[in-house]
Structures are given as C-alpha cells and as structure tokens.
Write a protein that holds these residues in place. Sequence first.
Motif, PDB file in Angstrom:
ATOM      1  N   GLN A 119       0.814  -1.211   0.000  1.00 58.02           N
ATOM      2  CA  GLN A 119       0.000   0.000   0.000  1.00 58.02           C
ATOM      3  C   GLN A 119       0.854   1.270   0.000  1.00 58.02           C
ATOM      4  O   GLN A 119       0.398   2.330   0.440  1.00 58.02           O
ATOM      5  CB  GLN A 119      -0.915   0.001   1.230  1.00 58.02           C
ATOM      6  N   HIS A 120       2.059   1.166  -0.523  1.00 53.21           N
ATOM      7  CA  HIS A 120       2.944   2.325  -0.579  1.00 53.21           C
ATOM      8  C   HIS A 120       3.159   2.776  -2.011  1.00 53.21           C
ATOM      9  O   HIS A 120       3.020   1.995  -2.956  1.00 53.21           O
ATOM     10  CB  HIS A 120       4.291   1.995   0.059  1.00 53.21           C
ATOM     11  N   HIS A 121       3.491   4.013  -2.169  1.00 55.16           N
ATOM     12  CA  HIS A 121       3.791   4.615  -3.472  1.00 55.16           C
ATOM     13  C   HIS A 121       5.298   4.588  -3.687  1.00 55.16           C
ATOM     14  O   HIS A 121       6.064   4.914  -2.779  1.00 55.16           O
ATOM     15  CB  HIS A 121       3.264   6.053  -3.470  1.00 55.16           C
ATOM     16  N   ASP A 122       5.739   4.183  -4.856  1.00 54.17           N
ATOM     17  CA  ASP A 122       7.156   4.193  -5.203  1.00 54.17           C
ATOM     18  C   ASP A 122       7.617   5.651  -5.304  1.00 54.17           C
ATOM     19  O   ASP A 122       7.084   6.431  -6.094  1.00 54.17           O
ATOM     20  CB  ASP A 122       7.336   3.471  -6.538  1.00 54.17           C
ATOM     21  N   LEU A 123       8.625   6.009  -4.508  1.00 56.16           N
ATOM     22  CA  LEU A 123       9.087   7.402  -4.466  1.00 56.16           C
ATOM     23  C   LEU A 123      10.373   7.622  -5.261  1.00 56.16           C
ATOM     24  O   LEU A 123      11.114   8.573  -5.013  1.00 56.16           O
ATOM     25  CB  LEU A 123       9.280   7.831  -3.009  1.00 56.16           C
ATOM     26  N   SER A 124      10.617   6.765  -6.245  1.00 55.39           N
ATOM     27  CA  SER A 124      11.799   6.938  -7.095  1.00 55.39           C
ATOM     28  C   SER A 124      11.795   8.286  -7.792  1.00 55.39           C
ATOM     29  O   SER A 124      12.842   8.932  -7.957  1.00 55.39           O
ATOM     30  CB  SER A 124      11.863   5.824  -8.147  1.00 55.39           C
ATOM     31  N   ALA A 125      10.602   8.717  -8.216  1.00 48.13           N
ATOM     32  CA  ALA A 125      10.514   9.997  -8.923  1.00 48.13           C
ATOM     33  C   ALA A 125      10.919  11.159  -8.019  1.00 48.13           C
ATOM     34  O   ALA A 125      11.552  12.121  -8.464  1.00 48.13           O
ATOM     35  CB  ALA A 125       9.097  10.203  -9.452  1.00 48.13           C
ATOM     36  N   VAL A 126      10.555  11.076  -6.763  1.00 49.81           N
ATOM     37  CA  VAL A 126      10.944  12.140  -5.839  1.00 49.81           C
ATOM     38  C   VAL A 126      12.462  12.155  -5.678  1.00 49.81           C
ATOM     39  O   VAL A 126      13.086  13.221  -5.632  1.00 49.81           O
ATOM     40  CB  VAL A 126      10.280  11.948  -4.460  1.00 49.81           C
ATOM     41  N   MET A 127      13.066  10.984  -5.583  1.00 42.98           N
ATOM     42  CA  MET A 127      14.510  10.926  -5.430  1.00 42.98           C
ATOM     43  C   MET A 127      15.222  11.554  -6.630  1.00 42.98           C
ATOM     44  O   MET A 127      16.307  12.120  -6.507  1.00 42.98           O
ATOM     45  CB  MET A 127      14.962   9.477  -5.253  1.00 42.98           C
ATOM     46  N   SER A 128      14.608  11.478  -7.803  1.00 42.57           N
ATOM     47  CA  SER A 128      15.197  12.051  -9.012  1.00 42.57           C
ATOM     48  C   SER A 128      14.869  13.525  -9.191  1.00 42.57           C
ATOM     49  O   SER A 128      15.456  14.198 -10.036  1.00 42.57           O
ATOM     50  CB  SER A 128      14.695  11.291 -10.252  1.00 42.57           C
ATOM     51  N   ALA A 129      13.914  14.022  -8.397  1.00 42.79           N
ATOM     52  CA  ALA A 129      13.472  15.402  -8.545  1.00 42.79           C
ATOM     53  C   ALA A 129      14.502  16.383  -8.004  1.00 42.79           C
ATOM     54  O   ALA A 129      15.259  16.075  -7.076  1.00 42.79           O
ATOM     55  CB  ALA A 129      12.140  15.599  -7.822  1.00 42.79           C
ATOM     56  N   GLN A 130      14.516  17.578  -8.569  1.00 47.94           N
ATOM     57  CA  GLN A 130      15.398  18.631  -8.101  1.00 47.94           C
ATOM     58  C   GLN A 130      14.877  19.215  -6.790  1.00 47.94           C
ATOM     59  O   GLN A 130      13.686  19.434  -6.621  1.00 47.94           O
ATOM     60  CB  GLN A 130      15.467  19.755  -9.139  1.00 47.94           C
ATOM     61  N   VAL A 131      15.798  19.446  -5.870  1.00 52.03           N
ATOM     62  CA  VAL A 131      15.466  20.221  -4.682  1.00 52.03           C
ATOM     63  C   VAL A 131      15.392  21.675  -5.131  1.00 52.03           C
ATOM     64  O   VAL A 131      16.371  22.194  -5.679  1.00 52.03           O
ATOM     65  CB  VAL A 131      16.530  20.050  -3.580  1.00 52.03           C
ATOM     66  N   PRO A 132      14.266  22.333  -4.969  1.00 49.91           N
ATOM     67  CA  PRO A 132      14.104  23.683  -5.518  1.00 49.91           C
ATOM     68  C   PRO A 132      15.226  24.638  -5.122  1.00 49.91           C
ATOM     69  O   PRO A 132      15.564  24.769  -3.950  1.00 49.91           O
ATOM     70  CB  PRO A 132      12.758  24.144  -4.917  1.00 49.91           C
ATOM     71  N   GLY A 133      15.833  25.238  -6.140  1.00 51.78           N
ATOM     72  CA  GLY A 133      16.843  26.264  -5.915  1.00 51.78           C
ATOM     73  C   GLY A 133      18.220  25.760  -5.568  1.00 51.78           C
ATOM     74  O   GLY A 133      19.131  26.576  -5.341  1.00 51.78           O
ATOM     75  N   GLU A 134      18.448  24.447  -5.553  1.00 50.39           N
ATOM     76  CA  GLU A 134      19.749  23.935  -5.116  1.00 50.39           C
ATOM     77  C   GLU A 134      20.555  23.271  -6.225  1.00 50.39           C
ATOM     78  O   GLU A 134      21.740  22.992  -6.044  1.00 50.39           O
ATOM     79  CB  GLU A 134      19.572  22.961  -3.945  1.00 50.39           C
ATOM     80  N   GLY A 135      19.926  22.949  -7.347  1.00 48.52           N
ATOM     81  CA  GLY A 135      20.657  22.315  -8.432  1.00 48.52           C
ATOM     82  C   GLY A 135      21.085  20.896  -8.146  1.00 48.52           C
ATOM     83  O   GLY A 135      21.974  20.355  -8.806  1.00 48.52           O
TER      84      GLY A 135
END
Length: 433
Positions: A119-135
Amino acid sequence: MMRRLVSHRLPRAMVILAAVAVTASACGIEGTKNSKVGTPEPGETITYWSMWEENEPQATVIKEAITAFTKETAIQVKVEWQGRKVLQKLTPALRSGDVPDLVDQDGNSVRGAMVANGQHHDLSAVMSAQVPGEGKTVAEVGPGRYRDLITDSAGKPFLVPYEALGYGIFYNGAKHPELAAASPATWDDFIAMLDSRKAKVALDGDIGSYAALWTVHALGAELGPGKVRELAADKTGGAWSGPQVRPALERIEKLAKGGYFAPGSFGSKFPAMQEKWAAGQADFLLMGSWAPSETQKSAPQDFQYRALPFPGMSAVQAAVIGFAVPKRAAHPAAAERFIASFMKKERMQGLATVALNITTRPDIPAPEQLADIARQLTNKPVTPFYEGLDTLGTYPIEVFEPVHTEFLSGKITAAEFVTRLGEKQAEFWKKNS
C-alpha cells in the motif's frame, strides 16, 4: 516527545512480516531516467497526517515549511497532527481507500503498516526530482548511507527521510571529561570503567524495550548486525540456546546482578530514572538520540551531553523518520512536490536547531548535544534500529520485552531467560504462522 518513537511507544502494524530483502541499487534510490514527479494542479489541497503533535518543535518546523510551500506553489496542505498513532489510524483507512496524500513516521513502522501490504507509493521519482533552488536532486542531498532502511524488496524507495536516529550510552561530559578521548573499547573495559568510578547506570525498567536495549546491543556486538532478528524469527525458539549467544547474555546477567543499575531503576515509573540521570543521580543512560531533548529541563545548566558507542559494536543501530505516500493517495504529484520542497536545506535546518535532531542531510551540522551520535552514524555502518525486531509484528511486545524486564532486574538468570524466551517464542510463532 521523541520517546514515543521507540518500540514501547510505537503503534505496531498487526501483521507478521516475511523476511524483507532491503539491498538497494543505485537506480532504485535515484529513480529511472523516465521517472519524474507529476505536475499537480494549482490550487490543489493535499491532506497530510503527521506523526507529530502540534506543540512539538518538529511541528513548528513543518508549519513554516508548509507556509513557504503554499506561497511558492499555491498548493494547500491540510495538516492533521495525529501524533504517534498516525499509522494505527492509517491501517483501516488503507483498506477503505479513504487515505491521506502524505504521512510521516519511522521507516520500520511504515514498512510494517504500508510496504508489507503493498500500500505504498514508489518514491523513485521524488529521489530524481530537483530540490528547488539547489541544483541537486533529493537523492544527492540524502538519504545517503540510510538507503537500505528505506527501500522495499524491489529496491525502490518507499520513504524520503528527513531525520536520523541513533543510540549511545549518554553521560555528562562535564563530570567525565576524560571519556571523550578514551571510550571503553570492549565490554570488560566498560565494566572496569564503571567499577573504577563506582558509577551507576540509569534505566526506566518499567519500559520493556528500554531493558531489552541492553541485550539487543550486547548480542549485536557479539554476533554481528542482523543476527538478533534471526534468533527472534526462529519458529522453535531453540536458537537462543546456541553457544554463540551465551557470552552476550552472561554479560548482561553480570550487569543486572552486579548492582550496576541505579536505585529505582525497577521500581519507579518512566521517566523518573532518565530525569534522575540528567540531574546527576546516575552516570550513564543507554538511550536513543532523543535523550537530550527529553531530559534538558532536568539537567543543570553546565550539563554537557556526550555519548559513548556501545562497546564492541561494529555497526550503529539507526532509524530514519520521513515522508511516505499511500498507494491510493488522491494527489500523489502534489505530495511528491511538497516532499522535494521540504528537503531544501533552509527548511530542514530547523530540525537540528529547533528540534535538536540529526537530519539526513550531511551538510546540516548535528546539534552539539548529538555530536557524538552523529559521528557514530557517519563513521560506522548502519544496521536497523532495535536490530529490526519491529518488523516482526507484535513479537517484541508480546514475547521479547516482557521477559527482559525480569532478566535486567536480576529476577531470572541467563539460563532461565533462554528457557522462558524460547518457550514464549515457540508459542508465538505457532499462533502466528
């Protein structure tokens, strides 16, 4: 307070987990080239069930992050401050489908309540996402060395952690300044140190998991990481009679019967003993990294929080607290975007400065009170908190911890401990197999 994170306070998912392989691949953490956070609609509202209570310092930090996030994105975040029973409330919601978009809790509990049931969502996309403003991506600023603690059996992250927890034997550095340069390397060294100082160890013995911490650590030092869980998972209970277990149990028996625990350790009510320790009525306290935040009101102004590593341990027991997204969340993209936003250094900084905790970002210094714990987490391999016993459903509270209260109080011997624990364990697994 942080004490509720440990096993005696945590709600446990009423499931018995199969052994979970947690070896993470780099792609499992960083996501695939095609994975990316979806695009939420402006004006969306996400529902967030938080493990914190509204009057806690973590809640203060999170509120500020939510305000900034909404200002930047126009996405609203509706928070329900559920406290430590958040996953207890989530479990029936997962069956009905009426779930929040975002929850947070420690990794072991999320693994039991969500991952074990798919019942969990795969958070791979979040791990690949940019932290806003940090590059940098979320994976690049964390979770680093905690990867194995947050991945499912397929190597995919189910949690994005923001706090790290560790254990240590806390003491007042102002009272024992010499220990900073020469901590006991072996159990014999530790006992010799106690003897030479006529020192006492504080323990709130009415909390079963606090008593069990001593045995769990002693066994971890003797057998190596992961072996305690194997002993506990033995369906017959006979593994506790193995000759390799005996040395560790005999060390704890000597501690229990040798008068090392401070008076009141087994006749008072939590948190009396940890407060007495902070007030100088005992010398040492085996506790998680929440000890300073819990005891600072009882400590004198010149108290210096220091922590010894448990003697002989090749790894440090660690846990992480972080965000998870239920599989049937209505607004997963918006929830993922909030997670990436929260991972900004300026947002997470308050977890160290306000909440006095260690963050999972290595570029945020730990608070001074936890500098020793932070060094352990950095310099040693990490192994699951409580040796992973929290992944065995109700086993710790039904079997493991009750026997420890008798053992650590000196009421039963190591041999009697093995017999009693083995019998209870065999009954438990027969009932739950």
